[in-house]
Motif scaffolding. Structure first.
Motif, PDB file in Angstrom:
ATOM      1  N   TYR A  52       0.831  -1.204   0.000  1.00 43.16           N
ATOM      2  CA  TYR A  52       0.000   0.000   0.000  1.00 43.16           C
ATOM      3  C   TYR A  52       0.869   1.258   0.000  1.00 43.16           C
ATOM      4  CZ  TYR A  52      -2.927   3.758   1.765  1.00 43.16           C
ATOM      5  OH  TYR A  52      -3.557   4.974   1.920  1.00 43.16           O
ATOM      6  N   PHE A  53       1.826   1.327   0.924  1.00 46.25           N
ATOM      7  CA  PHE A  53       2.646   2.538   1.034  1.00 46.25           C
ATOM      8  C   PHE A  53       3.603   2.686  -0.150  1.00 46.25           C
ATOM      9  CE2 PHE A  53       1.364   2.341   5.541  1.00 46.25           C
ATOM     10  CZ  PHE A  53       0.956   3.657   5.693  1.00 46.25           C
TER      11      PHE A  53
ATOM     12  N   LEU B 298      -5.326   2.382  -2.072  1.00 44.02           N
ATOM     13  CA  LEU B 298      -6.340   1.680  -1.283  1.00 44.02           C
ATOM     14  C   LEU B 298      -7.110   0.685  -2.142  1.00 44.02           C
ATOM     15  CD1 LEU B 298      -7.578   1.538   1.548  1.00 44.02           C
ATOM     16  CD2 LEU B 298      -9.228   3.278   0.842  1.00 44.02           C
ATOM     17  N   ILE B 299      -7.450   1.088  -3.356  1.00 41.37           N
ATOM     18  CA  ILE B 299      -8.165   0.193  -4.282  1.00 41.37           C
ATOM     19  C   ILE B 299      -7.321  -1.039  -4.589  1.00 41.37           C
ATOM     20  CG2 ILE B 299      -9.022  -0.044  -6.653  1.00 41.37           C
ATOM     21  CD1 ILE B 299      -9.886   2.925  -6.456  1.00 41.37           C
ATOM     22  N   HIS B 300      -6.048  -0.822  -4.912  1.00 43.08           N
ATOM     23  CA  HIS B 300      -5.150  -1.944  -5.212  1.00 43.08           C
ATOM     24  C   HIS B 300      -5.027  -2.891  -4.014  1.00 43.08           C
ATOM     25  CE1 HIS B 300      -3.725  -1.058  -9.186  1.00 43.08           C
ATOM     26  NE2 HIS B 300      -3.303   0.144  -8.878  1.00 43.08           N
TER      27      HIS B 300
ATOM     28  N   MET C   6      -6.498  -6.374 -14.558  1.00 38.33           N
ATOM     29  CA  MET C   6      -7.130  -5.310 -15.335  1.00 38.33           C
ATOM     30  C   MET C   6      -7.021  -3.968 -14.608  1.00 38.33           C
ATOM     31  SD  MET C   6      -8.146  -6.360 -18.249  1.00 38.33           S
ATOM     32  CE  MET C   6      -6.624  -7.301 -18.235  1.00 38.33           C
ATOM     33  N   VAL C   7      -7.224  -3.993 -13.286  1.00 41.97           N
ATOM     34  CA  VAL C   7      -7.118  -2.764 -12.484  1.00 41.97           C
ATOM     35  C   VAL C   7      -5.682  -2.249 -12.508  1.00 41.97           C
ATOM     36  CG1 VAL C   7      -7.264  -1.812 -10.139  1.00 41.97           C
ATOM     37  CG2 VAL C   7      -9.080  -3.295 -10.990  1.00 41.97           C
ATOM     38  N   ILE C   8      -4.698  -3.168 -12.392  1.00 42.60           N
ATOM     39  CA  ILE C   8      -3.284  -2.782 -12.417  1.00 42.60           C
ATOM     40  C   ILE C   8      -2.919  -2.152 -13.752  1.00 42.60           C
ATOM     41  CG2 ILE C   8      -0.914  -3.669 -12.436  1.00 42.60           C
ATOM     42  CD1 ILE C   8      -1.845  -5.770 -10.374  1.00 42.60           C
ATOM     43  N   TYR C   9      -3.327  -2.793 -14.859  1.00 42.61           N
ATOM     44  CA  TYR C   9      -2.996  -2.274 -16.192  1.00 42.61           C
ATOM     45  C   TYR C   9      -3.689  -0.940 -16.452  1.00 42.61           C
ATOM     46  CZ  TYR C   9      -1.135  -6.960 -17.122  1.00 42.61           C
ATOM     47  OH  TYR C   9      -0.416  -8.118 -17.060  1.00 42.61           O
ATOM     48  N   PHE C  10      -4.959  -0.843 -16.043  1.00 44.82           N
ATOM     49  CA  PHE C  10      -5.707   0.392 -16.247  1.00 44.82           C
ATOM     50  C   PHE C  10      -5.080   1.538 -15.452  1.00 44.82           C
ATOM     51  CE2 PHE C  10      -9.137   3.323 -14.984  1.00 44.82           C
ATOM     52  CZ  PHE C  10      -9.562   3.731 -16.246  1.00 44.82           C
ATOM     53  N   ALA C  11      -4.725   1.265 -14.184  1.00 46.35           N
ATOM     54  CA  ALA C  11      -4.115   2.297 -13.337  1.00 46.35           C
ATOM     55  C   ALA C  11      -2.737   2.698 -13.868  1.00 46.35           C
ATOM     56  CB  ALA C  11      -3.995   1.785 -11.900  1.00 46.35           C
ATOM     57  N   SER C  12      -1.979   1.722 -14.385  1.00 48.23           N
ATOM     58  CA  SER C  12      -0.648   2.017 -14.929  1.00 48.23           C
ATOM     59  C   SER C  12      -0.740   2.946 -16.132  1.00 48.23           C
ATOM     60  CB  SER C  12       0.061   0.717 -15.334  1.00 48.23           C
ATOM     61  OG  SER C  12       0.248  -0.122 -14.216  1.00 48.23           O
ATOM     62  N   VAL C  13      -1.704   2.661 -17.019  1.00 47.91           N
ATOM     63  CA  VAL C  13      -1.874   3.488 -18.214  1.00 47.91           C
ATOM     64  C   VAL C  13      -2.381   4.879 -17.845  1.00 47.91           C
ATOM     65  CG1 VAL C  13      -3.174   3.771 -20.365  1.00 47.91           C
ATOM     66  CG2 VAL C  13      -2.233   1.531 -19.754  1.00 47.91           C
ATOM     67  N   LEU C  14      -3.389   4.920 -16.971  1.00 54.95           N
ATOM     68  CA  LEU C  14      -4.014   6.188 -16.607  1.00 54.95           C
ATOM     69  C   LEU C  14      -3.098   7.052 -15.742  1.00 54.95           C
ATOM     70  CD1 LEU C  14      -6.714   7.757 -16.873  1.00 54.95           C
ATOM     71  CD2 LEU C  14      -7.387   6.758 -14.693  1.00 54.95           C
ATOM     72  N   LEU C  15      -2.537   6.453 -14.680  1.00 60.97           N
ATOM     73  CA  LEU C  15      -1.746   7.226 -13.730  1.00 60.97           C
ATOM     74  C   LEU C  15      -0.276   7.323 -14.118  1.00 60.97           C
ATOM     75  CD1 LEU C  15      -3.326   5.904 -10.405  1.00 60.97           C
ATOM     76  CD2 LEU C  15      -3.954   7.909 -11.754  1.00 60.97           C
TER      77      LEU C  15
END
Length: 311
Positions: free
Chosen positions: A102-103, A157-159, A197-206
């Motif tokens: 998380y951190f 937190l989501i991850h 999917m969440v990891i890939y989406f967050a990586s692309v977006l963020l």
């Protein structure tokens, strides 16, 4: 015989950079040295920006925040690694692993967002100098940092919550020196499709979003600098961006390098070694990059040193 599946796993094993016992003392000394340099260097930047009134500007406000985040970023992974080497243990508890994950994601995101905010600050300073003090007022600066914190906290937190829904085998070995989310997710014995999917989406977006913002800011900066007639004016404008551009290049080049190496090789130890660049080396070098070519920081550090000598 298949290892027993247990959703209430109590611990993971961090294999570190090398399992060779002879190399452990050397790894311990190197990482302890780099950690101490990182903490001391970034603390000096923070103290310099606080003590010198000339540095009470948006640029140095963001820089001091970046230095604080870099200390926290390195402190998330390196101390646990040093403790494990010293105690000759590879264990990290399940709760400890989730907390570390998380951190780590929190401070990675903050690094990313703060570098973007700093690029925006340089864009306003060079492209809109007459309106700089109005646009980058103290309230606006605090809001930008606060927004970076809120967004990073929510994403982390989501991850973390997504990982909590996974189940693992009783013996889980992580070929890394910290709980890296991709490796942890791939070691799960339950369905990880949503997590990936969440990891890939967050990586692309963020990852792509802030990088796009930085590139856009610098394209405008380069355009404005090219319109300056005098060579001295061009040099002065560019020198205010050099340190930030160097840190951005170091951060993104090492991060992208790790991503490419993980895609090109199946060796987890190679990925762990490559990760050292952006998790340990980059935060250690940032204070040197900002201080070596920065006269204001040098002056503030000299004044702080003189004050300490007097006392």
């Amino acid at each position: 015989m298949e290892p027993e599946n247990d959703t209430r796993i109590s611990e993971f094993l961090l294999l570190g950079l090398s399992e060779e016992l002879k190399l452990q003392p050397l790894i311990f000394v190197i990482f302890l040295s780099m950690y101490l340099i990182t903490v001391c260097g970034n603390l000096l930047i923070i103290l310099a920006t606080i003590s010198d009134s000339h540095l009470h500007t948006p640029m140095y406000f963001f820089l001091s925040n970046l230095s604080f985040v870099d200390i926290c970023f390195t402190s998330t992974t390196v101390p646990k690694m040093l403790v494990n080497i010293q105690t000759q243990s590879q264990v990290i508890t399940y709760a400890g692993c989730i907390t570390q994950m998380y951190f780590f994601m929190l401070f990675t995101g903050l690094d990313d967002f703060l570098l973007t905010v700093m690029a925006y600050d340089r864009y306003v300073a060079i492209c809109h100098p007459l309106h700089y003090t109005i646009i980058m007022n103290p309230q606006q600066c605090v809001l930008l940092v606060l927004f970076s914190w809120i967004l990073s906290v929510l994403v982390s937190l989501i991850h973390s919550l997504m990982v909590l829904r996974l189940s693992f085998y009783t013996q889980v070995k992580i070929s890394h020196f910290f709980c890296e989310i991709n490796q942890v997710v791939h070691l799960a014995c339950s369905d990880t499709f949503i997590n990936l999917m969440v990891i890939y989406f967050a990586s692309v977006l963020l990852g792509g979003g802030p990088l796009t913002g930085i590139l856009y800011s610098y394209s405008k900066i380069v355009s404005s600098i090219s319109k300056i007639s005098s060579a001295q004016g061009k040099h002065k404008a560019f020198s205010t961006c050099f340190s930030h551009l160097s840190v951005v290049s170091l951060f993104y080049c090492t991060s992208i390098g790790v991503s490419l190496s993980s895609a090109a090789t199946h060796s987890s130890h190679s990925i762990a070694t490559a990760s050292v660049m952006y998790t340990v080396v980059t935060p250690m070098l940032n204070p040197f990059i900002y201080s070596l070519r920065n006269k204001d920081i040098k002056r503030a550090l000299r004044l702080s040193n003189d004050q300490l000598s007097v006392h």
